[in-house]
Design a protein around this motif. Structure first.
Motif, PDB file in Angstrom:
ATOM      1  N   LEU A 173      -8.976   4.557  -0.399  1.00  0.00           N
ATOM      2  CA  LEU A 173      -9.123   3.565   0.554  1.00  0.00           C
ATOM      3  C   LEU A 173     -10.260   4.154   1.788  1.00  0.00           C
ATOM      4  O   LEU A 173     -11.322   3.187   2.145  1.00  0.00           O
ATOM      5  CB  LEU A 173      -8.099   2.788   1.398  1.00  0.00           C
ATOM      6  CG  LEU A 173      -7.007   2.075   0.237  1.00  0.00           C
ATOM      7  CD1 LEU A 173      -5.896   1.649   1.122  1.00  0.00           C
ATOM      8  CD2 LEU A 173      -7.897   0.775  -0.114  1.00  0.00           C
ATOM      9  N   GLN A 216      -2.912   6.154  -1.727  1.00  0.00           N
ATOM     10  CA  GLN A 216      -4.051   5.382  -1.757  1.00  0.00           C
ATOM     11  C   GLN A 216      -4.953   5.524  -0.431  1.00  0.00           C
ATOM     12  O   GLN A 216      -5.964   4.911  -0.591  1.00  0.00           O
ATOM     13  CB  GLN A 216      -3.463   3.945  -1.740  1.00  0.00           C
ATOM     14  CG  GLN A 216      -2.799   3.563  -3.113  1.00  0.00           C
ATOM     15  CD  GLN A 216      -2.081   2.253  -3.095  1.00  0.00           C
ATOM     16  OE1 GLN A 216      -1.737   1.550  -2.189  1.00  0.00           O
ATOM     17  NE2 GLN A 216      -2.280   1.603  -4.254  1.00  0.00           N
ATOM     18  N   LEU A 217      -4.539   6.204   0.501  1.00  0.00           N
ATOM     19  CA  LEU A 217      -5.173   6.269   1.604  1.00  0.00           C
ATOM     20  C   LEU A 217      -6.529   6.939   1.534  1.00  0.00           C
ATOM     21  O   LEU A 217      -7.414   6.511   2.080  1.00  0.00           O
ATOM     22  CB  LEU A 217      -4.593   7.306   2.735  1.00  0.00           C
ATOM     23  CG  LEU A 217      -5.317   7.767   4.146  1.00  0.00           C
ATOM     24  CD1 LEU A 217      -5.394   6.346   4.570  1.00  0.00           C
ATOM     25  CD2 LEU A 217      -4.250   8.543   4.980  1.00  0.00           C
ATOM     26  N   LEU A 276      -4.394  -3.727  -4.755  1.00  0.00           N
ATOM     27  CA  LEU A 276      -3.380  -3.259  -4.077  1.00  0.00           C
ATOM     28  C   LEU A 276      -2.235  -4.026  -4.683  1.00  0.00           C
ATOM     29  O   LEU A 276      -2.354  -5.010  -5.570  1.00  0.00           O
ATOM     30  CB  LEU A 276      -3.556  -3.730  -2.609  1.00  0.00           C
ATOM     31  CG  LEU A 276      -4.440  -2.788  -1.927  1.00  0.00           C
ATOM     32  CD1 LEU A 276      -4.282  -3.395  -0.367  1.00  0.00           C
ATOM     33  CD2 LEU A 276      -4.391  -1.528  -2.069  1.00  0.00           C
ATOM     34  N   VAL A 281       0.827  -1.313  -0.035  1.00  0.00           N
ATOM     35  CA  VAL A 281       0.103   0.139   0.066  1.00  0.00           C
ATOM     36  C   VAL A 281       0.854   1.327  -0.095  1.00  0.00           C
ATOM     37  O   VAL A 281       1.940   1.421   0.833  1.00  0.00           O
ATOM     38  CB  VAL A 281      -0.935   0.017   1.345  1.00  0.00           C
ATOM     39  CG1 VAL A 281      -1.854   1.160   1.300  1.00  0.00           C
ATOM     40  CG2 VAL A 281      -1.839  -1.254   1.323  1.00  0.00           C
ATOM     41  N   ARG A 282       0.668   1.970  -0.897  1.00  0.00           N
ATOM     42  CA  ARG A 282       1.392   3.364  -0.886  1.00  0.00           C
ATOM     43  C   ARG A 282       0.188   4.510  -0.190  1.00  0.00           C
ATOM     44  O   ARG A 282      -0.586   4.978  -0.844  1.00  0.00           O
ATOM     45  CB  ARG A 282       1.554   4.035  -2.206  1.00  0.00           C
ATOM     46  CG  ARG A 282       2.461   3.150  -3.099  1.00  0.00           C
ATOM     47  CD  ARG A 282       2.885   3.681  -4.359  1.00  0.00           C
ATOM     48  NE  ARG A 282       3.511   2.666  -5.245  1.00  0.00           N
ATOM     49  CZ  ARG A 282       4.036   3.112  -6.590  1.00  0.00           C
ATOM     50  NH1 ARG A 282       3.433   4.113  -7.057  1.00  0.00           N
ATOM     51  NH2 ARG A 282       4.543   2.273  -7.369  1.00  0.00           N
ATOM     52  N   TRP A 283       0.636   4.509   1.044  1.00  0.00           N
ATOM     53  CA  TRP A 283      -0.320   5.185   1.780  1.00  0.00           C
ATOM     54  C   TRP A 283      -0.700   6.809   1.305  1.00  0.00           C
ATOM     55  O   TRP A 283      -1.848   7.078   1.429  1.00  0.00           O
ATOM     56  CB  TRP A 283       0.163   5.387   3.531  1.00  0.00           C
ATOM     57  CG  TRP A 283       0.077   3.777   4.001  1.00  0.00           C
ATOM     58  CD1 TRP A 283       0.931   3.124   4.270  1.00  0.00           C
ATOM     59  CD2 TRP A 283      -1.068   3.239   4.244  1.00  0.00           C
ATOM     60  NE1 TRP A 283       0.706   1.914   4.569  1.00  0.00           N
ATOM     61  CE2 TRP A 283      -0.684   1.909   4.642  1.00  0.00           C
ATOM     62  CE3 TRP A 283      -2.261   3.572   3.990  1.00  0.00           C
ATOM     63  CZ2 TRP A 283      -1.389   1.048   5.356  1.00  0.00           C
ATOM     64  CZ3 TRP A 283      -3.368   2.545   4.653  1.00  0.00           C
ATOM     65  CH2 TRP A 283      -2.853   1.135   5.227  1.00  0.00           C
ATOM     66  N   ARG A 284       0.604   7.436   0.873  1.00  0.00           N
ATOM     67  CA  ARG A 284       0.169   8.911   0.633  1.00  0.00           C
ATOM     68  C   ARG A 284      -0.738   9.144  -0.824  1.00  0.00           C
ATOM     69  O   ARG A 284      -1.563   9.745  -0.897  1.00  0.00           O
ATOM     70  CB  ARG A 284       1.365   9.503   0.247  1.00  0.00           C
ATOM     71  CG  ARG A 284       2.401   9.759   1.538  1.00  0.00           C
ATOM     72  CD  ARG A 284       3.399  10.602   0.973  1.00  0.00           C
ATOM     73  NE  ARG A 284       4.459  10.962   2.020  1.00  0.00           N
ATOM     74  CZ  ARG A 284       5.693  11.329   1.837  1.00  0.00           C
ATOM     75  NH1 ARG A 284       6.220  11.866   0.773  1.00  0.00           N
ATOM     76  NH2 ARG A 284       6.400  11.698   3.069  1.00  0.00           N
TER      77      ARG A 284
END
Length: 406
Positions: free
Chosen positions: A104, A100-101, A135, A95-98
């Motif tokens: 999601l 994909q946050l 993902l 997961v690329r949080w920046r």
């Protein structure tokens, strides 16, 4: 007869650029087809869920509106995940949080809202599981995740059917079917995209490797040719220098020999350059077909098995010139090229869907150049203009001066 294969002309940077652009567009188009199919399927599930909620008398109409609006927002969030997946690498994290946050979080909000207002477990679980499919799973893991998600969805569907209102049960069939199929469809689509990307990378690597090998071969041939002659010339000049005071006549002979070695080196260089510039006519035809196809023309070719024995110095430039004319002035729908042996001559013909009044080139030099080459080789040029096609036929003798039958 042999059907031509296609490869990019070595002597045309424009052809190479067009072919590369065509390939890049093909990969991009496949990506659009992939995400379009998934998005259409997701939208279908959203509206099927809306119908299922609307069929339940125990739920207010506002529930259907909330499911529809939230579902469209969820579909939009999956677009962001798909775009991020397109540029993924094997070394990237799950997961690329920046990036994909937010998608999601939108998925989570819709899952909770849709599951609550609809009262169906499968409606709440499907968005989360679908986003989970998008993902960056490592090789082999995504398949196991998909199987687990499918089992979960089937189990939740059974629970929903047993607890559903009688009026809504009839609308559960399409919803359950689409929901259970979606994870498998997503994984299959992403797998196909991954395969296409690997093939495209392999093609590019193969092209670079072939170019590198060709450069090495050219460098080796040039080194062997020039190294030998230069060493001989150096020895002859050194010997002439030593004999200059003792035996001028012998020194002069060595200078003459050195000049002869220089002439041999020049001729060898010209022969080497000619060998690399000359392309077999079967390859010329294949290159022309590939260039026409890259421009969106449906092109085919018929080539005699012994076409490489035809006079390449005459027909090679003719093939390239006539192909360029088709690209500039043809209708762009179809073209057919042929190279056949006709008795003691070779007959090249290119036919395309050009109009009867089409111009061959802006300055008229296209056909003039072809006619001049054919005449210099003792051949003829024939031009046929019809209502639906335009044909150029060049016939040259098999034994063109300066060309040896290989």
């Amino acid at each position: 007869m042999a059907r031509s294969s296609a490869s990019v002309p070595d002597d045309s940077s424009t052809a190479a650029a067009n072919s590369s652009l065509r390939l890049a567009r093909g990969v991009t188009a496949t990506w659009y087809y992939t995400i379009a199919a998934l998005l259409v399927f997701e939208i279908g599930i959203v509206f099927t869920t809306t119908l299922a909620a609307w069929a339940s008398v125990s739920r207010p109409p506002a529930a259907s509106v909330a499911i529809t609006v939230g579902g469209l927002l969820w579909v939009g969030s999956t677009v962001a995940l798909m775009v991020d997946y397109r540029h993924r690498t094997d070394a990237a994290p799950l997961v690329r949080w920046r990036r994909q946050l937010i998608p999601l979080l939108v998925t989570l909000a819709y899952a909770v809202t849709a599951g609550t207002v609809s009262g169906m477990w499968i409606v709440g679980a499907l968005p989360l599981l679908q986003s989970l499919m998008l993902l960056n799973w490592q090789s082999g893991v995504r398949l196991r995740v998909m199987l687990a998600a499918t089992v979960v969805l089937v189990g939740l569907a059974v629970i929903d059917i047993r607890t559903a209102d009688g009026e809504a049960t009839t609308s559960f069939g399409p919803l359950i079917s689409f929901s259970v199929i979606l994870p498998a469809m997503t994984v299959a689509s992403l797998w196909w995209w991954d395969v296409l990307v690997r093939l495209d990378r392999a093609r590019a690597s193969e092209s670079r490797l072939a170019a590198t090998q060709e450069r090495l071969r050219v460098a080796t041939d040039v080194h062997d040719l020039q190294g030998h002659h230069l060493q001989v010339i150096a020895l002859q000049l050194e010997l002439a220098e030593r004999l200059m005071t003792k035996d001028p006549d012998a020194a002069l002979d060595q200078l003459r020999a050195a000049r002869g070695s220089v002439a041999e080196a020049q001729q060898g260089t010209r022969d080497l350059a000619l060998r690399f510039r000359s392309v077999p006519l079967s390859d010329e035809i294949a290159n022309a077909v590939d260039l026409l196809r890259a421009a969106g023309t449906s092109a085919e070719a018929t080539v005699d098995a012994g076409a490489d024995r035809a006079p390449a110095s005459v027909l090679g430039p003719v093939i390239r010139e006539t192909t360029t004319n088709v690209l500039r002035h043809g209708g762009g729908k179809w073209a057919h090229l042929s190279l056949k042996r006709a008795g003691e001559s070779w007959r090249y013909e290119i036919v395309n869907d050009g109009a009867a009044d089409q111009k061959v080139s802006d300055d008229g030099s296209g056909l003039e150049g072809v006619a001049r080459r054919a005449a210099e080789a003792g051949g003829t040029l024939e031009v046929r203009r019809g209502k639906q096609e335009f044909a150029v036929v060049v016939t040259v003798p098999a034994g063109v001066p300066g060309e040896e039958e290989r």
